[in-house]
Scaffold this active site. Sequence first.
Site, PDB file in Angstrom:
ATOM      1  CE  LYS A  42      -3.800   2.092   2.665  1.00 44.94           C
ATOM      2  NZ  LYS A  42      -4.737   1.908   3.794  1.00 44.94           N
ATOM      3  CB  SER A  48      -7.563   4.271   2.822  1.00 46.95           C
ATOM      4  OG  SER A  48      -6.894   3.458   3.780  1.00 46.95           O
ATOM      5  CB  SER A 106      -8.746   1.427   5.489  1.00 47.38           C
ATOM      6  OG  SER A 106      -9.291   2.722   5.546  1.00 47.38           O
TER       7      SER A 106
END
Length: 408
Positions: A52, A122, A146
Amino acid sequence: MVARAGIAHIEEYESAVHAWQYFDATQVIAQACLLDTQAHSGLLYGLPIAVKDLMDTADMPTSYGSTIYENHQPSVDAACVAATRSAGALIMGKTVTTEFATFRPGPTRNPRAVTDHTPGGSSSGSAAAVACGMVPAAFATQTAGSIVRPAAYCGVVGYKPTYGTLSLAGIKSLSPSLDTVGVLTRTVGDAAFFIGALSRLPLSDVLNSDAAPSKLRIGICRTPHWDRADAGTRAVLELAARLLESAGAVISDVDLPAPCGGLTDAQIRIMGYEAAAAFAPEARTHPEGFSDAFAALLQAGRAIDGTSYVAAQVLAAASRQMVAGVFDKVDILLSPSTEGEAPAGLAATGDPIFNRMWSLLGNPCVHVPLGNGPGGMPLGVTLTGPRWGDARALSAANLLERVFASTN
């Protein structure tokens, strides 16, 4: 072979899905060639993974989903990234995150409906990359929802470990009290193996246990927000309960202690207060780089005084003790992951209403996908264990996954 197959798959689907913030096929091949020259050791040797873009990488740019850091190049890896390299993993690139892991969506599309449904956030790029087979595992983080929410929307497994299981060093912090490193995979077994390898915990062992499923006590926890669950979410929760019961589990309804009704508001206050503190430097030097939504979050956080923040933390601490008592009566809590299927539209990432409470409590959560809802998009449920009871949560999730697979 593994690297080239992964590259081919990414190149085939990326133009539609937009999962990657940074991807360089030449760099991937160079990593793979270097691994080939080394001893085949490390639990993750040769495993292609996605990182990420909230996590620092010494050999790849890291933007944290913000134009402020568009050309930022860290000098060292985040601790979790370094751990995967030491374990022999092959880092394919950086996946899209929303702005500082909050609201503003990136370009990523939901692989289940690339034209008109959010992948969640996210950890949007990570969920999409796993869902369309670009990588078998991808790092994710959760502050509100998330990990679980994008896992639910994209139809993959999302595992948020107990808070503090993996180090946050080298990850752009939004809320230190809440931020948790986890993983998105296609099976529960893969999630257990990945986090177990990095945490040096025997999380995979319990999945092969011969313990009788009849001993498993499942508490259906509809949470204080049950009125927000649509018909599809209500149906999939009942399906999960029936499947577990058919496997020998004992099912009961569980109501959380009354003070837990305030945990969602407490999570919002804590996140806002800590975000305002964490981003004070950028607010002084690059406020024009914030989206309107992120600027509003920081403004709201600055309006929360210390007394209110402390009260929220006190409630969280007391609730952790009360919820620990609930786990004296049941082994696992079964609850909704989302309000429903991934919402149509790409301007927002969905509401983490069913996730905020668990993020604040710090309990391990595993989202298990259970097919599609009435709208044709994925749905699933969350299995939550006691703090540091990750093996228990993963074992129950593995059981549910296996029983569901056997009926389809």
